[in-house]
Scaffold this motif. Structure first.
Motif, PDB file in Angstrom:
ATOM      1  N   ASN A 132       0.866  -1.175   0.000  1.00 41.58           N
ATOM      2  CA  ASN A 132       0.000   0.000   0.000  1.00 41.58           C
ATOM      3  C   ASN A 132       0.910   1.235   0.000  1.00 41.58           C
ATOM      4  OD1 ASN A 132      -1.816   2.044   0.394  1.00 41.58           O
ATOM      5  ND2 ASN A 132      -2.479   1.384   2.415  1.00 41.58           N
ATOM      6  N   PRO A 133       1.179   1.817  -1.159  1.00 44.33           N
ATOM      7  CA  PRO A 133       2.161   2.895  -1.240  1.00 44.33           C
ATOM      8  C   PRO A 133       1.693   4.256  -0.718  1.00 44.33           C
ATOM      9  CG  PRO A 133       1.217   2.513  -3.390  1.00 44.33           C
ATOM     10  CD  PRO A 133       0.671   1.437  -2.480  1.00 44.33           C
ATOM     11  N   LYS A 134       0.478   4.355  -0.235  1.00 46.12           N
ATOM     12  CA  LYS A 134      -0.002   5.633   0.299  1.00 46.12           C
ATOM     13  C   LYS A 134       0.635   5.883   1.661  1.00 46.12           C
ATOM     14  CE  LYS A 134      -2.672   6.818  -3.052  1.00 46.12           C
ATOM     15  NZ  LYS A 134      -2.304   7.959  -3.878  1.00 46.12           N
ATOM     16  N   ALA A 135       1.120   7.115   1.867  1.00 42.63           N
ATOM     17  CA  ALA A 135       1.823   7.441   3.100  1.00 42.63           C
ATOM     18  C   ALA A 135       1.622   8.907   3.437  1.00 42.63           C
ATOM     19  CB  ALA A 135       3.310   7.124   2.950  1.00 42.63           C
ATOM     20  N   SER A 136       2.026   9.249   4.668  1.00 44.85           N
ATOM     21  CA  SER A 136       1.895  10.615   5.151  1.00 44.85           C
ATOM     22  C   SER A 136       3.095  10.949   6.023  1.00 44.85           C
ATOM     23  CB  SER A 136       0.603  10.746   5.961  1.00 44.85           C
ATOM     24  OG  SER A 136       0.441  12.051   6.447  1.00 44.85           O
ATOM     25  N   LEU A 137       3.464  12.230   6.045  1.00 41.92           N
ATOM     26  CA  LEU A 137       4.621  12.663   6.808  1.00 41.92           C
ATOM     27  C   LEU A 137       4.313  13.988   7.494  1.00 41.92           C
ATOM     28  CD1 LEU A 137       8.255  12.567   5.634  1.00 41.92           C
ATOM     29  CD2 LEU A 137       7.311  14.770   6.290  1.00 41.92           C
ATOM     30  N   VAL A 138       4.712  14.113   8.755  1.00 38.27           N
ATOM     31  CA  VAL A 138       4.661  15.389   9.482  1.00 38.27           C
ATOM     32  C   VAL A 138       5.998  15.587  10.185  1.00 38.27           C
ATOM     33  CG1 VAL A 138       2.155  15.404   9.863  1.00 38.27           C
ATOM     34  CG2 VAL A 138       3.652  14.412  11.590  1.00 38.27           C
ATOM     35  N   TYR A 172       2.368  21.432   8.704  1.00 38.30           N
ATOM     36  CA  TYR A 172       1.719  20.788   7.566  1.00 38.30           C
ATOM     37  C   TYR A 172       1.889  19.276   7.611  1.00 38.30           C
ATOM     38  CZ  TYR A 172       1.901  25.547   5.897  1.00 38.30           C
ATOM     39  OH  TYR A 172       1.763  26.912   5.797  1.00 38.30           O
ATOM     40  N   GLN A 173       0.927  18.600   7.026  1.00 39.22           N
ATOM     41  CA  GLN A 173       0.978  17.159   6.807  1.00 39.22           C
ATOM     42  C   GLN A 173       1.074  16.956   5.295  1.00 39.22           C
ATOM     43  OE1 GLN A 173      -2.780  14.994   6.865  1.00 39.22           O
ATOM     44  NE2 GLN A 173      -1.827  13.497   8.217  1.00 39.22           N
ATOM     45  N   PHE A 174       2.017  16.130   4.889  1.00 39.41           N
ATOM     46  CA  PHE A 174       2.236  15.840   3.478  1.00 39.41           C
ATOM     47  C   PHE A 174       1.758  14.428   3.192  1.00 39.41           C
ATOM     48  CE2 PHE A 174       5.393  18.765   5.106  1.00 39.41           C
ATOM     49  CZ  PHE A 174       5.253  19.835   4.238  1.00 39.41           C
ATOM     50  N   LYS A 175       0.829  14.292   2.256  1.00 34.24           N
ATOM     51  CA  LYS A 175       0.289  12.977   1.898  1.00 34.24           C
ATOM     52  C   LYS A 175       0.613  12.688   0.444  1.00 34.24           C
ATOM     53  CE  LYS A 175      -3.637  12.757   5.029  1.00 34.24           C
ATOM     54  NZ  LYS A 175      -5.061  12.398   5.134  1.00 34.24           N
ATOM     55  N   GLY A 176       0.880  11.412   0.170  1.00 33.19           N
ATOM     56  CA  GLY A 176       1.165  11.060  -1.208  1.00 33.19           C
ATOM     57  C   GLY A 176       1.414   9.584  -1.403  1.00 33.19           C
ATOM     58  N   THR A 177       2.065   9.290  -2.515  1.00 34.62           N
ATOM     59  CA  THR A 177       2.369   7.916  -2.895  1.00 34.62           C
ATOM     60  C   THR A 177       3.880   7.725  -2.830  1.00 34.62           C
ATOM     61  OG1 THR A 177       0.446   7.890  -4.343  1.00 34.62           O
ATOM     62  CG2 THR A 177       2.118   6.193  -4.717  1.00 34.62           C
ATOM     63  N   ALA A 178       4.290   6.656  -2.176  1.00 32.52           N
ATOM     64  CA  ALA A 178       5.706   6.379  -1.989  1.00 32.52           C
ATOM     65  C   ALA A 178       6.189   5.308  -2.957  1.00 32.52           C
ATOM     66  CB  ALA A 178       5.960   5.933  -0.552  1.00 32.52           C
ATOM     67  N   GLU A 179       7.425   5.480  -3.374  1.00 32.91           N
ATOM     68  CA  GLU A 179       8.080   4.506  -4.235  1.00 32.91           C
ATOM     69  C   GLU A 179       9.354   4.043  -3.537  1.00 32.91           C
ATOM     70  OE1 GLU A 179      10.089   4.223  -8.697  1.00 32.91           O
ATOM     71  OE2 GLU A 179       9.277   6.126  -7.999  1.00 32.91           O
ATOM     72  N   ILE A 180       9.575   2.743  -3.490  1.00 34.32           N
ATOM     73  CA  ILE A 180      10.776   2.171  -2.883  1.00 34.32           C
ATOM     74  C   ILE A 180      11.846   2.054  -3.970  1.00 34.32           C
ATOM     75  CG2 ILE A 180      11.763   0.153  -1.736  1.00 34.32           C
ATOM     76  CD1 ILE A 180       8.855  -0.459  -0.745  1.00 34.32           C
ATOM     77  N   ILE A 181      12.994   2.676  -3.734  1.00 31.74           N
ATOM     78  CA  ILE A 181      14.105   2.659  -4.688  1.00 31.74           C
ATOM     79  C   ILE A 181      15.271   1.899  -4.046  1.00 31.74           C
ATOM     80  CG2 ILE A 181      15.696   4.061  -6.056  1.00 31.74           C
ATOM     81  CD1 ILE A 181      12.792   4.589  -6.798  1.00 31.74           C
ATOM     82  N   GLU A 182      15.679   0.787  -4.663  1.00 31.59           N
ATOM     83  CA  GLU A 182      16.738  -0.038  -4.078  1.00 31.59           C
ATOM     84  C   GLU A 182      18.016  -0.062  -4.904  1.00 31.59           C
ATOM     85  OE1 GLU A 182      14.401  -3.612  -3.554  1.00 31.59           O
ATOM     86  OE2 GLU A 182      14.058  -3.083  -1.446  1.00 31.59           O
ATOM     87  N   GLU A 183      18.068   0.755  -5.961  1.00 29.96           N
ATOM     88  CA  GLU A 183      19.294   0.890  -6.748  1.00 29.96           C
ATOM     89  C   GLU A 183      19.184   2.149  -7.593  1.00 29.96           C
ATOM     90  OE1 GLU A 183      19.483  -2.645  -9.152  1.00 29.96           O
ATOM     91  OE2 GLU A 183      17.922  -1.954 -10.494  1.00 29.96           O
ATOM     92  N   GLY A 184      20.334   2.617  -8.050  1.00 34.44           N
ATOM     93  CA  GLY A 184      20.338   3.786  -8.914  1.00 34.44           C
ATOM     94  C   GLY A 184      20.637   5.072  -8.174  1.00 34.44           C
ATOM     95  N   LYS A 185      20.407   6.180  -8.872  1.00 37.41           N
ATOM     96  CA  LYS A 185      20.785   7.515  -8.412  1.00 37.41           C
ATOM     97  C   LYS A 185      20.262   7.850  -7.016  1.00 37.41           C
ATOM     98  CE  LYS A 185      19.833  12.350  -9.368  1.00 37.41           C
ATOM     99  NZ  LYS A 185      19.081  13.297 -10.152  1.00 37.41           N
ATOM    100  N   TYR A 186      18.965   7.712  -6.789  1.00 40.60           N
ATOM    101  CA  TYR A 186      18.398   8.109  -5.503  1.00 40.60           C
ATOM    102  C   TYR A 186      18.840   7.187  -4.376  1.00 40.60           C
ATOM    103  CZ  TYR A 186      15.676  11.450  -8.128  1.00 40.60           C
ATOM    104  OH  TYR A 186      15.312  12.495  -8.933  1.00 40.60           O
ATOM    105  N   PHE A 187      18.957   5.902  -4.658  1.00 37.11           N
ATOM    106  CA  PHE A 187      19.474   4.974  -3.655  1.00 37.11           C
ATOM    107  C   PHE A 187      20.906   5.358  -3.284  1.00 37.11           C
ATOM    108  CE2 PHE A 187      21.853   1.093  -2.575  1.00 37.11           C
ATOM    109  CZ  PHE A 187      21.201   0.775  -1.388  1.00 37.11           C
ATOM    110  N   ASP A 188      21.745   5.619  -4.289  1.00 39.24           N
ATOM    111  CA  ASP A 188      23.132   6.007  -4.031  1.00 39.24           C
ATOM    112  C   ASP A 188      23.199   7.296  -3.210  1.00 39.24           C
ATOM    113  OD1 ASP A 188      23.913   3.771  -5.484  1.00 39.24           O
ATOM    114  OD2 ASP A 188      24.385   4.919  -7.305  1.00 39.24           O
ATOM    115  N   GLU A 189      22.337   8.264  -3.520  1.00 38.70           N
ATOM    116  CA  GLU A 189      22.293   9.506  -2.745  1.00 38.70           C
ATOM    117  C   GLU A 189      21.909   9.234  -1.292  1.00 38.70           C
ATOM    118  OE1 GLU A 189      19.847  12.598  -4.440  1.00 38.70           O
ATOM    119  OE2 GLU A 189      20.831  12.421  -6.389  1.00 38.70           O
ATOM    120  N   ALA A 190      20.929   8.344  -1.085  1.00 33.01           N
ATOM    121  CA  ALA A 190      20.486   8.002   0.270  1.00 33.01           C
ATOM    122  C   ALA A 190      21.621   7.350   1.056  1.00 33.01           C
ATOM    123  CB  ALA A 190      19.270   7.080   0.206  1.00 33.01           C
ATOM    124  N   VAL A 191      22.327   6.423   0.420  1.00 34.04           N
ATOM    125  CA  VAL A 191      23.444   5.747   1.085  1.00 34.04           C
ATOM    126  C   VAL A 191      24.531   6.750   1.441  1.00 34.04           C
ATOM    127  CG1 VAL A 191      25.309   4.059   0.767  1.00 34.04           C
ATOM    128  CG2 VAL A 191      22.976   3.490   0.052  1.00 34.04           C
TER     129      VAL A 191
END
Length: 132
Positions: A61-67, A76-95
């Motif tokens: 269930n990719p729906k999520a919220s953040l405060v 503010y509360q931010f609601k949206g759809t989350a995507e799990i990234i396990e490789e590539g540019k954004y994963f490398d940035e996170a690491v």
């Protein structure tokens, strides 16, 4: 819906946010997250260092919220759809980001929350109102 500079700055500066997900049957789960920052005015990157239930929830269930912890800085509360990234540019940035703070961390994924709705969490008559 896009985040303002003020919203993005507050997310960047807060060292703890609360990230909410739910199972497919609606059981809620909220966790404190130490690594969250906007990557543009529509997307917040969250680093998955220790997620278990949250990761599983997002797979189903990719729906999520953040405060933010400090709602006075960013009410503010931010609601949206989350995507799990396990490789590539954004994963490398996170690491890189996580390891620059604590070398022992071994991030499992970057979670990209695409902000679709923003709501006020400011106490008072505007509480819960959708931000246009």
């Amino acid at each position: 819906m896009v985040m303002t500079e003020e919203m993005m700055d507050a997310i960047e500066k807060d060292n703890v946010v609360f990230f909410a997900t739910s199972t497919t049957d609606g059981t809620p789960n909220v966790v404190p997250i130490g690594f969250a920052r906007p990557i543009d005015n529509k997307t917040i990157m969250i680093v998955d260092n220790y997620m278990n239930k949250t990761h599983k929830n997002l797979e189903n269930n990719p729906k999520a919220s953040l405060v933010l912890r400090d709602a006075s800085a960013c009410p503010y509360q931010f609601k949206g759809t989350a995507e799990i990234i396990e490789e590539g540019k954004y994963f490398d940035e996170a690491v890189d980001w996580a390891k620059s703070v604590m070398s022992k961390l071994a991030p499992k994924a970057a979670i990209l929350l695409k902000v679709e709705e923003i709501y006020s969490v400011q106490p008072g008559p505007e509480a819960g109102k959708k931000v246009d």
